[in-house]
Design a protein around this motif. Structure first.
Motif, short mmCIF file in Angstrom:
data_model
loop_
_atom_site.label_atom_id
_atom_site.label_comp_id
_atom_site.label_asym_id
_atom_site.label_seq_id
_atom_site.Cartn_x
_atom_site.Cartn_y
_atom_site.Cartn_z
N MET A 1 47.55 24.21 41.22
CA MET A 1 46.73 25.39 40.94
C MET A 1 47.19 26.06 39.65
SD MET A 1 45.62 28.20 43.74
CE MET A 1 47.04 29.25 43.64
N LYS A 2 46.23 26.60 38.88
CA LYS A 2 46.56 27.26 37.61
C LYS A 2 47.39 28.50 37.86
CE LYS A 2 45.16 26.91 33.87
NZ LYS A 2 45.82 26.31 32.69
N LYS A 3 48.30 28.78 36.92
CA LYS A 3 49.06 30.04 36.97
C LYS A 3 48.18 31.18 36.46
CE LYS A 3 53.60 29.31 37.93
NZ LYS A 3 54.18 28.07 37.39
N ASN A 7 44.23 33.99 29.96
CA ASN A 7 42.79 33.83 30.14
C ASN A 7 42.26 34.76 31.23
OD1 ASN A 7 42.12 31.93 28.24
ND2 ASN A 7 42.77 30.22 29.53
N ASP A 8 43.03 34.80 32.35
CA ASP A 8 42.59 35.61 33.48
C ASP A 8 42.54 37.09 33.11
OD1 ASP A 8 42.62 33.61 35.83
OD2 ASP A 8 44.46 33.24 34.72
N LEU A 12 39.23 39.35 33.25
CA LEU A 12 39.20 40.53 34.12
C LEU A 12 38.94 41.80 33.32
CD1 LEU A 12 42.04 39.82 36.70
CD2 LEU A 12 39.58 39.67 37.01
N LEU A 22 28.14 49.60 32.82
CA LEU A 22 26.98 49.70 33.71
C LEU A 22 26.95 51.04 34.40
CD1 LEU A 22 26.88 46.15 35.36
CD2 LEU A 22 25.14 47.17 33.91
N VAL A 23 28.13 51.50 34.87
CA VAL A 23 28.17 52.79 35.55
C VAL A 23 27.83 53.92 34.59
CG1 VAL A 23 29.68 54.43 36.72
CG2 VAL A 23 29.73 52.02 37.35
N ASN B 97 38.91 24.70 34.89
CA ASN B 97 40.36 24.64 35.03
C ASN B 97 41.10 25.55 34.04
OD1 ASN B 97 42.52 23.72 36.45
ND2 ASN B 97 42.94 22.02 35.07
N LYS B 98 40.52 26.71 33.75
CA LYS B 98 41.18 27.61 32.82
C LYS B 98 41.57 28.93 33.49
CE LYS B 98 39.97 26.16 28.25
NZ LYS B 98 38.68 25.66 27.81
N LEU B 99 41.03 29.16 34.69
CA LEU B 99 41.23 30.47 35.31
C LEU B 99 41.94 30.35 36.65
CD1 LEU B 99 37.73 31.99 34.57
CD2 LEU B 99 39.87 32.55 33.44
N HIS B 100 42.63 31.41 37.00
CA HIS B 100 43.34 31.48 38.28
C HIS B 100 42.35 31.79 39.40
CE1 HIS B 100 46.09 33.39 41.26
NE2 HIS B 100 46.80 32.35 40.93
N LEU B 101 42.72 31.42 40.61
CA LEU B 101 41.87 31.65 41.78
C LEU B 101 41.40 33.10 41.89
CD1 LEU B 101 42.72 30.20 45.25
CD2 LEU B 101 41.95 32.54 45.07
N THR B 103 40.80 35.37 39.56
CA THR B 103 39.71 35.64 38.62
C THR B 103 38.43 34.98 39.08
OG1 THR B 103 41.44 35.47 36.95
CG2 THR B 103 39.19 35.70 36.17
N VAL B 106 36.91 36.97 41.77
CA VAL B 106 36.24 38.18 41.25
C VAL B 106 34.83 37.82 40.77
CG1 VAL B 106 36.26 39.87 39.38
CG2 VAL B 106 38.36 39.38 40.62
N CYS B 107 34.72 36.74 39.99
CA CYS B 107 33.41 36.31 39.50
C CYS B 107 32.50 35.95 40.68
CB CYS B 107 33.54 35.11 38.58
SG CYS B 107 34.48 35.48 37.10
N ILE B 110 31.07 39.08 42.28
CA ILE B 110 30.00 39.70 41.47
C ILE B 110 28.70 38.92 41.64
CG2 ILE B 110 29.25 40.16 39.12
CD1 ILE B 110 32.24 40.64 38.46
N PRO B 134 25.05 48.54 39.10
CA PRO B 134 26.39 48.95 38.65
C PRO B 134 27.38 49.04 39.80
CG PRO B 134 24.74 50.28 37.59
CD PRO B 134 24.01 49.42 38.55
N PHE B 135 26.95 49.58 40.92
CA PHE B 135 27.86 49.74 42.06
C PHE B 135 28.16 48.40 42.72
CE2 PHE B 135 25.42 53.61 41.56
CZ PHE B 135 26.47 54.46 41.24
N PHE B 137 28.09 45.57 41.22
CA PHE B 137 28.93 44.83 40.27
C PHE B 137 30.40 45.20 40.49
CE2 PHE B 137 31.12 44.09 36.33
CZ PHE B 137 30.57 42.93 35.83
N LEU B 138 30.68 46.51 40.46
CA LEU B 138 32.07 46.96 40.64
C LEU B 138 32.58 46.63 42.03
CD1 LEU B 138 32.37 50.36 38.76
CD2 LEU B 138 33.31 48.13 38.15
N SER B 152 44.95 33.37 47.45
CA SER B 152 45.96 32.66 46.67
C SER B 152 47.30 32.70 47.39
CB SER B 152 46.06 33.24 45.26
OG SER B 152 46.75 34.46 45.28
N LEU B 155 47.03 30.11 50.19
CA LEU B 155 47.11 28.75 49.64
C LEU B 155 48.53 28.38 49.27
CD1 LEU B 155 44.08 27.97 47.33
CD2 LEU B 155 44.97 26.62 49.21
#
Lengths: 125, 164
Positions: A1-3, A7-8, A12, A22-23, B97-101, B103, B106-107, B110, B134-135, B137-138, B152, B155
């Motif tokens: 698993m990625k660290k 990027n994260d 974020l 948006l708010v 394969n660039k982002l952590h679980l 992140t 989070v996507c 959303i 907006p709400f 989304f957040l 995570s 896992l």
């Protein structure tokens, strides 16, 4: 698993920025004073009610009354609903242009109108 | 093969239990219809331990079974739209394969809300519904983050068991 890495954090931060934007748009969006509410059932308007007149409006879907809309002090809110979750009642009071109360199970939308709807709205519809 | 089937059954049962818990105790975040998305933790675990195909399988079956048990036809459509859109996004991000679980979760949160609001806009035929976005989304980002942290950690501790 990625660290968890740079990027994260970048992604974020972008997400938080978009969220705040948006708010901000929501909070600072100019709202015109409203004059009436439309009651839409299944996308069709079944009635328009003046916000300055206090009223209790039963809303019928397919011949049976499912929800009750109440207008009090220039604000409209759902005072009764037959659906189990009652989310439309939790959505509170509406009085600004473009605000809505939605009852998804009964396909009812209460929508605030103003005398002059902007061009954008008529196009987007 | 046998182990895979038994894991799928286990995960599906777990997802259903989480659906049930969310039905019993609504975690209310001030926005109507907002949920914590506990089942998404299970979907993430399946995605990372078993794979993409199995994640879709568990997700769709979970929505159908939970819908028939605790919901109605409408809630199935909403959950399916949200669940599939969020899972698709999470799969694509995981493939990069660039982002952590966290992140990715989070996507996923959303896009889950985006999928549901899109269906809602079509059902009631009213674009003003996007005013809630907006709400949502957040809220989706926040719940996605919490679920991501939990998944995570799970896992990390169960890696040796789940890798088949």
């Amino acid at each position: 698993m990625k660290k968890f890495g740079g990027n994260d954090i970048k992604v974020l931060m972008v997400i938080v920025a978009i969220g705040l934007l948006l708010v901000m748009i929501y909070v600072f969006y100019p709202r015109k004073a409203a004059s009436s509410v439309d009651v839409l059932v299944d996308g069709k308007c079944v009635g328009t009610y003046d916000l300055s007149v206090d009223a209790i409006i039963p809303i019928e879907v397919n011949g049976t009354v499912t929800n009750t809309l109440e207008i009090c002090d220039g604000k409209a809110f759902m005072s009764d609903a037959t659906c189990p979750d009652k989310l439309c009642m939790k959505q509170g009071k509406i009085s600004h242009q473009g605000e809505t109360i939605v009852c998804l199970p009964n396909k009812i939308v209460i929508q605030v109108n103003s005398d002059d709807m902007s061009e954008f709205d008529s196009v987007a519809k | 093969m046998k182990r895979r089937v038994s894991y799928l059954g286990l995960f599906l049962a777990l997802a259903l239990v989480f659906s049930y818990i969310e039905n019993l105790i609504p975690f209310f975040f001030g926005v109507p219809g907002m949920k914590l998305g506990l089942t998404n933790a299970v979907i993430l675990l399946v995605l990372y331990s078993l794979g993409t195909k199995d994640a879709y399988l568990v997700s769709v079956l979970r929505v159908l079974l939970a819908g028939f048990m605790f919901g109605n036809a409408f809630s199935i459509i909403y959950s399916l739209a949200g669940g599939l859109l969020s899972l698709t996004v999470m799969c694509l991000l995981k493939k990069m394969n660039k982002l952590h679980l966290i992140t990715i979760s989070v996507c996923g949160g959303i896009f889950h809300n985006l999928g549901q609001i899109l269906v809602a806009v079509f059902v009631v035929e009213n674009v003003y519904l996007f005013g809630y976005f907006p709400f949502l989304f957040l809220g989706g980002a926040l719940t996605g983050f919490l679920i991501g942290v939990v998944s995570s950690e799970i896992l990390k501790r169960t890696k040796s068991i789940f890798y088949l």
